[in-house]
Design a protein around this motif. Structure first.
Motif, mmCIF file in Angstrom:
data_model
loop_
_atom_site.group_PDB
_atom_site.id
_atom_site.type_symbol
_atom_site.label_atom_id
_atom_site.label_comp_id
_atom_site.label_asym_id
_atom_site.label_seq_id
_atom_site.Cartn_x
_atom_site.Cartn_y
_atom_site.Cartn_z
ATOM 1 N N GLU A 93 -13.159 -5.211 -6.991
ATOM 2 C CA GLU A 93 -13.529 -5.332 -8.535
ATOM 3 C C GLU A 93 -14.560 -4.380 -8.781
ATOM 4 O OE1 GLU A 93 -14.523 -9.286 -9.373
ATOM 5 O OE2 GLU A 93 -12.633 -10.136 -9.357
ATOM 6 N N ARG A 147 -9.267 -7.633 -18.566
ATOM 7 C CA ARG A 147 -10.588 -7.766 -19.226
ATOM 8 C C ARG A 147 -10.995 -6.476 -19.905
ATOM 9 N NH1 ARG A 147 -11.665 -9.968 -13.986
ATOM 10 N NH2 ARG A 147 -12.794 -8.294 -13.488
ATOM 11 N N VAL A 187 -8.462 -7.492 -13.768
ATOM 12 C CA VAL A 187 -9.255 -6.554 -14.339
ATOM 13 C C VAL A 187 -8.852 -5.693 -15.442
ATOM 14 C CG1 VAL A 187 -10.835 -4.666 -13.704
ATOM 15 C CG2 VAL A 187 -10.411 -6.372 -12.022
ATOM 16 N N ASN A 205 -13.848 -1.617 -11.661
ATOM 17 C CA ASN A 205 -14.952 -1.607 -12.731
ATOM 18 C C ASN A 205 -15.508 -0.103 -13.060
ATOM 19 O OD1 ASN A 205 -14.234 -4.115 -13.531
ATOM 20 N ND2 ASN A 205 -15.850 -5.021 -12.224
#
Length: 483
Positions: free
Chosen positions: A366, A335, A332, A370
């Motif tokens: 996630e 990204r 993560v 996020n």
């Protein structure tokens, strides 16, 4: 295709079962009365017939020698006059026959064709049935020991005992039938009385409007005669409460979407109208860029609302398994690096070199990371901006924390921010978001048996948002299913 016939009502089914049961009891009772009555009636008549045989045997005399039957033979005689014989045969409803036989079976007196029956050894008399001249007779054979011995046979018709049994059966059957009618009426009224609260409950539900989800009136269940109806009312109240909660959540979701999208949609409409009224391409480009940014904010709000709705409905059938948290966090972060570089934010990590397995759900983890990183990138703008993602193991939990050097929050606001639509002053001033990110993170953590903690940064201003997740057991592998 014609509709299937409706099954009979519960009241009718119970009534039929009660009536059939009562009829069965009446039939069995009549059969038992007939059997028991036949036994005792036969016993009484047989005892009377045996008494008559004993009385007749008392009138048999022996004396002198009977030369006609050989030398030394004793003569037997029945000391009854013709009038006494007529009295012996007299009965108001039955016909009586008798006979006396000597020790060698020779006939002494009475009816010649009335033969004795065999008597079991050790017994003095025996009863038997006899068919004589088309009539059913009850016969008793009485053997009297003496010098000489003799046998007395008496028989009579069975008309009176048959009539007595019929009267007993009729009177007992009628009495039982009357009792069963009374009992059946009482039971049917009791069934109707016990089912009346159920009918009242059914009528109350039928008369309800589709939008009326209030609990049922307490009188419908508290005055019920059985706990079953009370439990049914309580179950209906529980169902109505769940439906009301679901409708409330749907209405809240629809209202929230309408409220949160009203502002970006109005801005998009205004910007589009302004762009159409201009002829300068530079103005068009500027307005189109604003429209794109407004569309991104609206899309993000819708995504967060849908995510929160799914989180509210989850938890009952959520499959948890062992997840390598360190690997997932690293993916993560990779990204988010381009976005952090574009904003000039120093995005770092700490503790990802240790392998940590948690009992969780990959998509939910996630979602947690996020939302925490998105909040930190938008609100945690220190000088210079810095965000650190750390992974630690404490108290049997894996602690995934995102720390920024922004303005931070106090303890009261930290609790408030975990509720939906809650925003701090800094977020309101920035005009970004809808106050849903942290509530989604809190819900996701709860679904996996964890929790969310918001604390001030230990060094200087800032906020540390930590998700506590349960460590996977030593026997749990990546494919182990959870609850």
């Amino acid at each position: 295709m014609p509709p299937a016939p409706r099954p009979p009502a519960l009241r009718q089914r119970l009534g039929r079962r009660v009536l059939l049961s009562l009829l069965l009891v009446w039939g069995l009772g009549s059969a038992i009365v007939l059997g028991v009555g036949n036994h005792f009636v036969a016993q009484a008549f047989d005892r009377a017939l045996l008494d008559d045989a004993h009385a007749l045997a008392a009138l048999v005399r022996s004396g002198g020698l009977d030369e006609r039957h050989g030398p030394g033979a004793s003569a037997l005689r029945l000391e009854l006059t013709p009038r006494e014989v007529d009295l012996l045969r007299f009965d108001q409803s039955e016909t009586v026959w008798f006979a006396v036989y000597g020790p060698d079976g020779r006939f002494i007196a009475g009816d010649h064709d009335l033969a004795p029956s065999s008597i079991a050894p050790g017994s003095s008399h025996a009863f038997s049935q006899l068919l004589r001249a088309g009539q059913d007779l009850r016969r008793v054979s009485l053997h009297t020991a003496g010098t000489p011995s003799f046998t007395v046979v008496m028989a009579q018709t069975t008309t009176e005992r048959t009539h007595l049994l019929r009267r007993l059966l009729v009177y007992a059957g009628l009495a039982q039938l009357w009792l069963l009618v009374v009992l059946g009426s009482w039971l049917l009224r009791g069934i109707d009385r016990e089912l009346r609260p159920l009918t009242t409950l059914q009528d109350a539900v039928d008369r309800r409007d589709a939008a009326d989800l209030a609990p049922l009136p307490p009188a419908l269940t508290q005055q019920a005669g059985s706990s079953d109806v009370q439990r049914l009312g309580e179950a209906l109240d529980g169902l109505l409460a769940r439906v009301q909660h679901s409708l409330h959540a749907q209405r809240e979701f629809a209202g929230n979407v309408a409220h949160e999208l009203r502002t970006p949609l109005a801005g998009i409409r205004a910007q589009a109208a302004h762009a159409l009224a201009q002829s300068d391409p530079a103005v068009w480009r500027s307005e189109l860029q604003g429209i794109a940014e407004s569309e991104q904010r609206a899309s993000r709000t819708v995504d967060q609302l849908l995510a929160l709705a799914r989180a509210a409905e989850g938890g009952t059938a959520l499959a948890l398994q062992a997840v390598p948290l360190h690997t997932l966090v690293r993916d993560v972060l990779l990204r988010f690096l381009p976005r952090a570089d574009a904003l000039g934010v120093d995005l770092g990590a700490d503790g990802l070199e240790q392998a940590v397995q948690v009992r969780a759900h990959t998509a939910l983890i996630e979602g947690i990371l996020n939302n925490l990183l998105d909040n930190a990138l938008r609100y945690g703008r220190g000088q210079p901006p810095r965000i650190t993602v750390a992974l630690q193991v404490r108290e049997g939990h894996a602690v995934l924390s995102v720390a920024d050097n922004g303005p931070g929050v106090d303890a009261a606001l930290a609790l408030q921010l975990q509720q939906r639509w809650a925003q701090g002053d800094h977020g309101v001033r920035l005009g970004q978001g809808a106050g849903l990110g942290l509530s989604i993170v809190s819900r996701y953590a709860q679904l996996m048996g964890g929790r969310l903690a918001l604390e001030p940064a230990p060094l200087g201003p800032g906020l540390v948002a930590s998700a506590w997740l349960p460590i996977a057991g030593p026997t749990e592998g990546p494919g182990a299913a959870g609850v």
